[in-house]
Every structure is written in structure tokens, then in C-alpha cells.
Design a protein around this motif. Sequence first.
Motif, PDB file in Angstrom:
ATOM      1  N   ALA A   1     -96.957  30.657 -71.436  1.00  0.00           N
ATOM      2  CA  ALA A   1     -95.511  29.997 -72.028  1.00  0.00           C
ATOM      3  C   ALA A   1     -94.905  29.894 -70.491  1.00  0.00           C
ATOM      4  CB  ALA A   1     -94.115  31.750 -72.282  1.00  0.00           C
ATOM      5  N   GLN A   2     -96.434  29.428 -70.227  1.00  0.00           N
ATOM      6  CA  GLN A   2     -96.090  29.202 -68.167  1.00  0.00           C
ATOM      7  C   GLN A   2     -95.278  27.324 -68.743  1.00  0.00           C
ATOM      8  OE1 GLN A   2     -98.981  30.063 -66.071  1.00  0.00           O
ATOM      9  NE2 GLN A   2     -99.370  31.982 -67.145  1.00  0.00           N
ATOM     10  N   PRO A   3     -94.415  27.261 -67.907  1.00  0.00           N
ATOM     11  CA  PRO A   3     -94.159  25.876 -68.044  1.00  0.00           C
ATOM     12  C   PRO A   3     -94.439  25.342 -66.573  1.00  0.00           C
ATOM     13  CG  PRO A   3     -92.176  27.626 -66.904  1.00  0.00           C
ATOM     14  CD  PRO A   3     -94.143  27.593 -67.391  1.00  0.00           C
ATOM     15  N   ASN A   4     -94.334  23.232 -66.622  1.00  0.00           N
ATOM     16  CA  ASN A   4     -94.678  23.226 -65.437  1.00  0.00           C
ATOM     17  C   ASN A   4     -93.961  23.790 -64.641  1.00  0.00           C
ATOM     18  OD1 ASN A   4     -94.691  20.864 -63.041  1.00  0.00           O
ATOM     19  ND2 ASN A   4     -95.999  19.913 -64.495  1.00  0.00           N
ATOM     20  N   THR A   5     -94.311  24.019 -63.047  1.00  0.00           N
ATOM     21  CA  THR A   5     -93.839  24.339 -62.055  1.00  0.00           C
ATOM     22  C   THR A   5     -93.025  24.193 -61.314  1.00  0.00           C
ATOM     23  OG1 THR A   5     -95.898  24.328 -60.620  1.00  0.00           O
ATOM     24  CG2 THR A   5     -95.968  26.218 -61.895  1.00  0.00           C
ATOM     25  N   ASN A   6     -93.143  22.673 -61.104  1.00  0.00           N
ATOM     26  CA  ASN A   6     -91.676  21.772 -60.503  1.00  0.00           C
ATOM     27  C   ASN A   6     -90.633  22.019 -61.132  1.00  0.00           C
ATOM     28  OD1 ASN A   6     -93.322  19.370 -58.722  1.00  0.00           O
ATOM     29  ND2 ASN A   6     -94.693  19.866 -60.564  1.00  0.00           N
ATOM     30  N   GLY A   7     -90.312  22.706 -62.566  1.00  0.00           N
ATOM     31  CA  GLY A   7     -89.000  23.298 -62.900  1.00  0.00           C
ATOM     32  C   GLY A   7     -88.188  24.223 -62.256  1.00  0.00           C
ATOM     33  N   GLU A   8     -89.320  25.005 -61.579  1.00  0.00           N
ATOM     34  CA  GLU A   8     -88.672  26.486 -60.976  1.00  0.00           C
ATOM     35  C   GLU A   8     -87.842  27.360 -62.211  1.00  0.00           C
ATOM     36  OE1 GLU A   8     -86.514  24.309 -57.125  1.00  0.00           O
ATOM     37  OE2 GLU A   8     -88.812  25.249 -55.824  1.00  0.00           O
ATOM     38  N   MET A   9     -88.324  27.620 -63.043  1.00  0.00           N
ATOM     39  CA  MET A   9     -88.536  28.197 -64.360  1.00  0.00           C
ATOM     40  C   MET A   9     -89.233  28.668 -64.393  1.00  0.00           C
ATOM     41  SD  MET A   9     -86.572  25.201 -65.586  1.00  0.00           S
ATOM     42  CE  MET A   9     -85.124  26.160 -66.726  1.00  0.00           C
ATOM     43  N   ALA A  10     -89.384  30.325 -64.133  1.00  0.00           N
ATOM     44  CA  ALA A  10     -91.033  31.371 -64.329  1.00  0.00           C
ATOM     45  C   ALA A  10     -90.935  32.300 -64.754  1.00  0.00           C
ATOM     46  CB  ALA A  10     -91.575  31.630 -62.869  1.00  0.00           C
ATOM     47  N   ALA A  11     -90.841  32.743 -65.936  1.00  0.00           N
ATOM     48  CA  ALA A  11     -90.885  33.317 -66.690  1.00  0.00           C
ATOM     49  C   ALA A  11     -90.789  34.962 -66.183  1.00  0.00           C
ATOM     50  CB  ALA A  11     -91.094  33.923 -68.343  1.00  0.00           C
ATOM     51  N   LEU A  12     -90.297  35.857 -66.472  1.00  0.00           N
ATOM     52  CA  LEU A  12     -91.917  37.465 -65.483  1.00  0.00           C
ATOM     53  C   LEU A  12     -92.119  38.220 -66.440  1.00  0.00           C
ATOM     54  CD1 LEU A  12     -88.751  37.878 -62.132  1.00  0.00           C
ATOM     55  CD2 LEU A  12     -91.219  36.216 -62.738  1.00  0.00           C
ATOM     56  N   GLY A  13     -91.830  38.101 -67.348  1.00  0.00           N
ATOM     57  CA  GLY A  13     -91.973  39.504 -68.025  1.00  0.00           C
ATOM     58  C   GLY A  13     -90.671  40.254 -68.765  1.00  0.00           C
ATOM     59  N   GLY A  14     -90.529  41.109 -69.085  1.00  0.00           N
ATOM     60  CA  GLY A  14     -89.200  42.081 -69.623  1.00  0.00           C
ATOM     61  C   GLY A  14     -88.057  41.801 -69.434  1.00  0.00           C
ATOM     62  N   SER A  15     -88.048  40.302 -69.723  1.00  0.00           N
ATOM     63  CA  SER A  15     -87.166  39.383 -70.036  1.00  0.00           C
ATOM     64  C   SER A  15     -86.448  38.887 -69.821  1.00  0.00           C
ATOM     65  CB  SER A  15     -85.446  40.646 -71.143  1.00  0.00           C
ATOM     66  OG  SER A  15     -86.512  41.278 -72.303  1.00  0.00           O
ATOM     67  N   GLY A  16     -87.220  38.362 -68.170  1.00  0.00           N
ATOM     68  CA  GLY A  16     -86.482  38.282 -66.994  1.00  0.00           C
ATOM     69  C   GLY A  16     -87.483  36.632 -66.909  1.00  0.00           C
ATOM     70  N   LEU A  17     -86.910  36.575 -65.996  1.00  0.00           N
ATOM     71  CA  LEU A  17     -86.812  34.422 -65.575  1.00  0.00           C
ATOM     72  C   LEU A  17     -86.591  34.454 -63.962  1.00  0.00           C
ATOM     73  CD1 LEU A  17     -87.591  31.362 -66.586  1.00  0.00           C
ATOM     74  CD2 LEU A  17     -85.119  31.293 -65.891  1.00  0.00           C
ATOM     75  N   LEU A  18     -87.571  33.739 -62.994  1.00  0.00           N
ATOM     76  CA  LEU A  18     -87.343  33.494 -61.481  1.00  0.00           C
ATOM     77  C   LEU A  18     -86.555  32.054 -61.990  1.00  0.00           C
ATOM     78  CD1 LEU A  18     -87.022  34.391 -59.197  1.00  0.00           C
ATOM     79  CD2 LEU A  18     -89.533  33.231 -58.464  1.00  0.00           C
ATOM     80  N   ALA A  19     -85.390  31.797 -61.357  1.00  0.00           N
ATOM     81  CA  ALA A  19     -85.051  30.330 -60.807  1.00  0.00           C
ATOM     82  C   ALA A  19     -84.889  29.769 -59.401  1.00  0.00           C
ATOM     83  CB  ALA A  19     -83.948  29.998 -62.010  1.00  0.00           C
ATOM     84  N   GLY A  20     -85.260  28.649 -58.920  1.00  0.00           N
ATOM     85  CA  GLY A  20     -85.231  27.760 -58.091  1.00  0.00           C
ATOM     86  C   GLY A  20     -83.798  27.490 -57.709  1.00  0.00           C
ATOM     87  N   PRO A  21     -83.593  26.647 -56.585  1.00  0.00           N
ATOM     88  CA  PRO A  21     -81.847  26.180 -56.547  1.00  0.00           C
ATOM     89  C   PRO A  21     -82.358  25.617 -57.226  1.00  0.00           C
ATOM     90  CG  PRO A  21     -82.866  26.652 -54.114  1.00  0.00           C
ATOM     91  CD  PRO A  21     -84.578  27.450 -55.431  1.00  0.00           C
ATOM     92  N   ASP A  22     -81.111  24.466 -57.604  1.00  0.00           N
ATOM     93  CA  ASP A  22     -80.783  23.743 -58.599  1.00  0.00           C
ATOM     94  C   ASP A  22     -79.224  22.728 -57.295  1.00  0.00           C
ATOM     95  OD1 ASP A  22     -82.204  22.905 -60.449  1.00  0.00           O
ATOM     96  OD2 ASP A  22     -81.254  24.683 -61.257  1.00  0.00           O
ATOM     97  N   LEU A  23     -78.409  24.031 -57.894  1.00  0.00           N
ATOM     98  CA  LEU A  23     -76.755  22.772 -56.730  1.00  0.00           C
ATOM     99  C   LEU A  23     -76.835  23.381 -55.832  1.00  0.00           C
ATOM    100  CD1 LEU A  23     -74.374  21.644 -57.495  1.00  0.00           C
ATOM    101  CD2 LEU A  23     -73.090  22.745 -58.352  1.00  0.00           C
TER     102      LEU A  23
END
Length: 647
Positions: A247-269
Motif C-alpha cells: 500500500a505504497q503510493p508514489n512518494t511525490n504525493g508525500e502521503m506515507a502510510a505508517l501502520g497502526g492506522s497512521g499516515l505521514l503527510a508533507g506540506p500542502d498549504l
Amino acid sequence: MQRGVARSAIVLAALTAMLAVPPAAAQVVDTSIAARIVVIEPPVSEETYPAVDYGRKSGPKDDRFATTSWRVVEETGNCCENYLTSTSDGRLLDFGGRFVNYSDDRGLTWRSVRPLTPLANGEGAIVAAPGGDVLGVEWDPYSGDHLQSYKFEADTGQWLYTEMPLHQPFYDREWISVVPGPVTIDGETHEYVSFVKGGFPWKEPWFYSTDGLNYQAITSKDAETVLSGAAVEGPLPTASDPLLDWAQPNTNGEMAALGGSGLLAGPDLLNRWYVYQGERDEWSTFTFPDGTSPEGIFQADSAGRIHNVVSRDNGASFDYRISSDGGATWKVTPVELPDNHAIEEIDFRANLAAGIGAVAMRASDFVNDTDQDLVYKFDITGPGARLVRLHEVGLGDVNSTGGFGNDVRMDFQSVTVFSDGRVAVTFLDSTTTMHHPVHGTEGPAPAIAVELGTALGKRIPVEEEVPPVMGEPILATTWDQDAEGWTSGGTGLWLRGSPGTKDGSDDPSTASFGLEGAQYADNLNATLTSPAIPTDPGQAVLEFWMKHDLEDGFDFLWVEWSATGDSWIPLAQVTGQNGGYPAWTKLTLGFDSPGGAVFVRFRFTSDLLCSGIDPACGQLWQGARVDEVVVGKQAATTTSGGSRRQR
């Protein structure tokens, strides 16, 4: 207030006001439609490209030349991109264009998922989800601003889609990610939640779905954290989950699942990083235990380890990092790109089940003014990453530039890893084309390369690593009388004046070039460039004195060289103070000249705050000076042509 900051503040205020009002409870309406599946026959061929196999030893003694065969598939994306993913059962999917296209035999034969809605020329994103589901999103501006979501339901074997009529106008370059659950939203627990973001000039807010298809609710990490004040300073909250390898998306979207129902998200606004914690449906701002923000691109593997790729040296190298404690500590594997190359586009995957981390990039060749697609494969079964192979993909004979309006485009890189450790990757060269879906003309476009097999060749001769030692000078600069053909450019001004140096101490009777005092302002990008320097092919040496007092970690002095005067290759980067400041430090650097005229330059960069005239950080810094610049040949007493090992 700057215009961009003001506009961001207005948008954030609107989002905050909207989210401050609790929405009325509403049942998600399922508007899904069954899609048609058709057989397609894209051009398929096989090609062989060079590779390097690094063996199992830490040194270069077992490195070998190699060749890898690839299955090349054209016309499954659009003019400018392919978006790849794969599933644990071996399905390869591409949603770079208007349709989801997939293959169950490593790209040999293909099927296409077709909606009833006529589409003209779109772009998509796709990701594997829990339970064998596959989720996608597609935007087609040419057929009436269609935004559609797609889902492969594993339990029924059916492809479904639906329209997403509610979205920001011009939903350009949409991204998708999935968070394996359990995720609890409004008191209901779900197997997963998926997020979609897109739009220009920013991709905030996001849409989310708990069924992978109907995106009828929004979330804003920026506005929600402004309202709640929630913040996490510590290791990333990770957990092991077999789904994370897939369940790994393209890293350019800066949306990485972490397990344990978590997600790391990069800056947008706003320029902040975030974690989403699905067990309580909450966004928090995120910094590491030392207070620093994440950098680079991220994935998490099935053991819950964080993988992080960070570009270094202006893209001339990168670090592959693995952390087993959420980023508190890292095992770092530094990698240098081939000489005269720098990262232009990049993506990576970390599949522990396959034992492979794969970093794919489109690298600019500054000497030949072309781009080469590269894949670095790492063994990730240990605590750190071990580089095992470097693949060249394609001929590397075309220069492309991402973004609207460019004639040859490759907007982003994409790679996926199969269960046996082989990869599929996108690339572009003079042989890859497609027919435009609207007017039918043929033009350059990225294609897919599916790894088939690698044949090992001869051992690579081990060459001595040669330290740069000044031999016969070609250009010797003192600046004591005049600028000697050196020019100041960019934003900011280098000035010639005293003191200079001859031996490392200030000499007020001599001159140097400096950017100090009132010249050291915010937002500088000031260059001091040499005249053309005639060189022979081979190792060249640059030697000079310098001293610097800069805002540490934020303002920099770069040392660069160029064979053209347009594209620059970094040799060194300094910040803070040199040792012994205000005394001078002598530096000796080497580079491989192609022969003919070359240029060297010093480039001074400063950020938005704190400088020689801006006391926002409680002090003023002095700046930098350089003197006694010499460019010459490598000393004949050492072996020339040392190799740079890509490890």
C-alpha cells in the motif's frame, strides 16, 4: 505580508471557519457504476541496458559489469507520465493516463478499465489497498473537468467507478493514499480510509473515503491543527503490517502510510508536516524528537520501519536511510550518482517481503544536456540498506522537463517492486512515443520498463581513489589589482576589496572578493563566476582560501563548476563558521573535466530570515570572503582518473 502568504492565510481562514461548524450526520451515498474491461494491445518490445552489480562485499573487489533485459511497454500512460503500482499477486497497474491499464503477466498482455463516460485526455493515480482492493482517481480536464474515482473490489472481482462532481476547479496532478485500519470516524470503525488530494496552486483540503470509492467528505490537516493545536514531537508512530509493503503510493504525493492506522503527510498549504492517527481520526503537526521536520521522501515497510531517501549535494548524491524506532535513529547508506549527474525526478518503494528497496530517478546529465533514467536497488533485509545493483534504463539521449508548456515532458518518476524483487519503472528516451488520444499525432512520451533478468559480466577494475593535489596551474587569481575577468551576478553583490590573504591571515595590503556586512541580506542567490578556463580532459583541481560566518544550516556558500556556464555541478557546500574563524581556511577540490573551457563559481544563498542586516535571530552574521583561487591540473605524482564508487 507577501502575496502568496496572504492568499494562504485567506484560504486557511476559510477552511478553519468551515471545519469549526460540525457537519450534520449524513449517510454516504453509493453512486458506483460497473466499468467495462477491454483488451488493449500497446506496443511491447524487449531491450537490454547496462547495469552494475555490486556483489556482496562492502568493497569494490566483487563489483561486475552487467546487462539487464527489460520488457518495454508504450502508450499505457499519457504524454508526460505513467503512474505504477503492483499487487502481492503480481498484477502490474498503470494509471498515468485517462484509463486504468493492467497486466497479469509482467507487461506482456494488457487490459483496460473503461468508464461509460467519454474521456478525452486525463491523468490518474493508483494504490493497492487492504483485502486485495485497488483504488484510483483520475482527472480529465479536456472532457468537462471530470474527476472520477475507481475501485477494484477483490471480493467480487469487479471494477467500479463513480464521478466526483464536488472538487476544486483545475484538480491538476491528483495523488491518492490509503491508510490500513482499523480507522474510527464518527464512531464507526472501517477497514481503511483513503485520501485524495489535487488542485492548483495548493492541494488542500483533501477528500477521504471509507469505502475506497465515494469521496463525499473533506479533511484539512492545516485547518484542523490550527483549531485543535494537536502536535506530536517524537518518533513517528509506526506499527508492523504486511499490507505496508504493497500500500505504497508514489512518494511525490508525500502521503506515507505508517501502520497502526497512521499516515505521514508533507506540506500542502502551510510549510508543516503532519501525522494522521486513524484510531481517533485526528491530525497533528509533527516534528522529530530533536524538533526538526522531516526531509526527503518516505515509505514504511511491513516491519513498521521507516525508509527515507534524502537528496544531497544539489542532487549529485542521496542518502538511503532506515529507522527501526520511528526516526529517532537512522542507518544511513550514502550514494553518489554517476559523475556530472543530478536528480531531476525521483520515486522509491521499500518492499520488505521482496527484500528490495528501489530508488528510481531521472537524472540530468550536465555535460551532454540529456537525462538518464536510473534505478538503484538495495537489499533491505538487514538493519540498514545495502546497495546491490544500479540499472541504466533507456538510452539517456533526451532532455525532458516536467510541467505544462514544455515540448518533451516527464512530469514525475514512478517505480514498483514485484514479490520476487524485480521492478517496473518509467523512462523516456528517443525511442519511446505515443499517439495523442485527441488528435492522433505521434510524439515523445514516457514508457514502462519491466525488469526481466540480469546477466553478469566481467569484474570492474578497481581504481585508486585519488585525492586532489594541485599540479601545473592553469588559472591563478589574486584580485589584488582588479577583478581579472570574474563577474558578480544573481541576487546580491560580491565586492572586491581588502583584506585578502596569502597565508591564512588577513592581509590588508591585498584584495579578495567578499559578500559581507550590508551586502549580506535575506533571500540572496549571489554568484561570483570565473572567466572561461581552458582544460585538458581528466582530473582538474580547484584550490582557494575562504572564510565564512553564516547562519548555520540556513545560509550557505556553494562551490560549483560547469562545462557550459549554464548547468552547474556542486563541489562543496559550507555553512556556519570555518574552523579558526576569522582566520582563513584553504580548500582543495577535484573534478573531472571533459576538456575545453570550464567555469568555476562561488554562490552565496540566504533564506528568509536572519543575516548580516536582519537581527531576527538575535545576532548578525558577517558573511564570506574568498581569495587566491587557482585552477590547475592534477599533480603528476598521483594516479589520475580515480573512480567514484556508487555505494
